[in-house]
Structures are given as C-alpha cells and as structure tokens.
Design a protein around this motif. Structure first.
Motif, short mmCIF file in Angstrom:
data_model
loop_
_atom_site.label_atom_id
_atom_site.label_comp_id
_atom_site.label_asym_id
_atom_site.label_seq_id
_atom_site.Cartn_x
_atom_site.Cartn_y
_atom_site.Cartn_z
N THR A 112 -53.21 18.44 22.10
CA THR A 112 -52.85 19.74 22.66
C THR A 112 -52.36 20.68 21.57
N LEU A 114 -50.81 24.79 20.69
CA LEU A 114 -50.04 25.88 21.32
C LEU A 114 -50.19 27.18 20.54
N GLN A 128 -42.60 28.34 23.29
CA GLN A 128 -43.36 27.22 22.71
C GLN A 128 -42.50 25.97 22.56
N GLN A 129 -41.21 26.17 22.28
CA GLN A 129 -40.32 25.00 22.19
C GLN A 129 -40.28 24.27 23.53
N ARG A 132 -43.65 22.57 24.33
CA ARG A 132 -43.76 21.35 23.51
C ARG A 132 -42.93 20.22 24.12
N GLN A 133 -41.71 20.58 24.55
CA GLN A 133 -40.82 19.57 25.15
C GLN A 133 -41.45 18.97 26.42
N LEU A 135 -44.69 18.92 27.17
CA LEU A 135 -45.88 18.13 26.82
C LEU A 135 -45.48 16.78 26.23
N GLU A 136 -44.39 16.75 25.48
CA GLU A 136 -43.95 15.47 24.92
C GLU A 136 -43.47 14.54 26.03
N VAL A 142 -49.09 16.68 20.97
CA VAL A 142 -49.04 18.09 20.54
C VAL A 142 -49.21 18.15 19.02
N PRO A 144 -48.56 18.54 15.52
CA PRO A 144 -47.24 18.67 14.88
C PRO A 144 -47.27 19.66 13.72
N LYS A 147 -47.65 25.97 13.60
CA LYS A 147 -47.19 26.88 14.65
C LYS A 147 -48.06 28.13 14.62
#
Ligand SMILES: Cc1cc2nc3c(=O)[nH]c(=O)nc-3n(C[C@H](O)[C@H](O)[C@H](O)COP(=O)(O)O)c2cc1C
Length: 191
Positions: A112, A114, A128-129, A132-133, A135-136, A142, A144, A147
């Motif tokens: 994934t 972003l 986005q934070q 990401r959280q 999705l994790e 995601v 890594p 950005k």
C-alpha cells in the motif's frame, strides 16, 4: 507468481467523494506517469457505513465488490485529503470494511502506498500518519520511509482541465510510484 513477469495491477482509492476533488485530480495523473502499471479506480461512494451486524458472509453487495476489487490488484495507492487533522471518515469507513474478515481481509498483506494533497501548507502529514496507523493495524504492507505530501495543490494543477501541471510534483510523484512498484516486488518475497 511474482508480478514482475506480467503487468502489475494497482488500485487507486481516493479518500474524497467531492466531484472536483484535488486528490482525484492527482490520482488521475498517476497512470500516465508510470505506464508499465495497469491502474484501476476503486470507488468508496457506494459503501454503507460499517456495521458489524452487516458484516457476515460476503457482506452487502457494494462491500463484496469493493473487497474483490482490492483482492484482484497487486497493490493499493491511497490518495487522500486531510480532514480536521486526520483521516477522512469515508476512507476510515472503507478501510474498516477491508479489514475483515480476519486473516482473509482484503487489505491484509497488501502493498500500500500513500499520497495526499491539500490547499494547505502541511501536505496531509497528520492524515497520512493516521492512515498508516490504520493500515498497520490491518497488517497491510505500507511503503516505508517514502512520503508523498502535496501542499498548496491549487497552484500545482490546472483545475479547469483537471490536470496536474506542476513539473516538480509530477517528478516526485513518478518517483514515488516507481518506488511503490519496487515495494510490491519486495513484499512478494515476504510471502
Ligand atoms: C471538514 C473539513 C476539514 C478539513 N480539515 C483540513 C485539515 O485538517 N488539514 C488540511 O490540510 N485541510 C483540511 N481541509 C481542507 C481540505 O484539504 C480541502 O477541502 C481539500 O480540497 C479536500 O480535498 P479534495 O479536494 O480532494 O476533496 C478540511 C476540509 C474540510 C471540508
């Protein structure tokens, strides 16, 4: 089979339902930046609000179609605005639908990426934070480190023609998509 022997397929999810969404304009520019990938749009517009009472079997028909669309692509790129310093509700709702059932959830293990655009100056960092959280938590993979924040987006598009015109943004977006493509290959080796 690793997807590098055939055309990779990537689903594009836009976290805004607005017709003239800047994020939709950015998503629309992505396919022409990386022609080796087959992109397809995956819409959130028909999804009902998440309700565990409805989440049995294949779920409601729009949910079944949404999960199936995610399952048949090699990766998902989310292009989303930020609302009130966080994830837009429509996107969180969609991610919740794609987070069940358990080990066969559509997003589980899915590469994934972003991207986010805003007329503001902070480029959707906070949104986005949170994405990401989420999705994790779903155990999506995601991309890594990389950005892709697009600030003051109104200066970077031709809103009338709905085109991403800013050359620097196009260059960075292309690089992001290329790195995402490599990430899909790397995730295959984890399986
Ligand atoms: C309810 C609401 C909250 C917003 N909160 C933020 C925010 O926290 N940060 C930000 O950069 N922009 C915020 N905005 C402005 C959006 O970035 C802007 O409306 C943007 O164009 C929405 O994305 P879209 O064009 O893809 O629909 C907010 C907009 C709305 C409607």
């Amino acid at each position: 089979m690793a997807p590098d022997n055939r055309t990779k397929k990537v689903g594009l999810i836009v976290g805004s339902l607005r017709e003239h969404s800047f994020n939709r304009m950015i998503a629309a520019a992505i396919p022409e930046l990386e022609e080796s990938i087959a992109f397809e749009s995956i819409s959130l517009a028909e999804l009902p609000l998440y309700n565990e009472d409805l989440d049995h079997g294949d779920g409601p028909e729009p949910v079944r179609r949404f999960r199936e669309a995610i399952a048949r692509v090699d990766g998902i790129m989310i292009v989303s605005p930020e609302y009130n310093s966080g994830i837009p509700g429509v996107l969180k709702n969609a991610l919740d639908w794609a987070s069940t059932p358990g080990k066969t959830a559509a997003l589980r293990g899915k590469p994934t990426g972003l991207v986010g655009a805003t007329p503001g100056v902070k480029g959707t960092i906070l949104s986005q934070q949170q994405i990401r959280q989420t999705l994790e938590a779903i155990r999506a993979h995601v991309l890594p480190f990389e950005k892709m924040y697009i600030s003051q987006v109104m200066d970077k598009v031709d809103a009338e023609r709905r085109l991403l015109t800013d050359e620097t943004t196009r260059k960075y977006l292309k690089r992001y998509v290329q790195r995402f493509s490599l990430w899909i290959d790397q995730v295959q080796t984890l399986d």
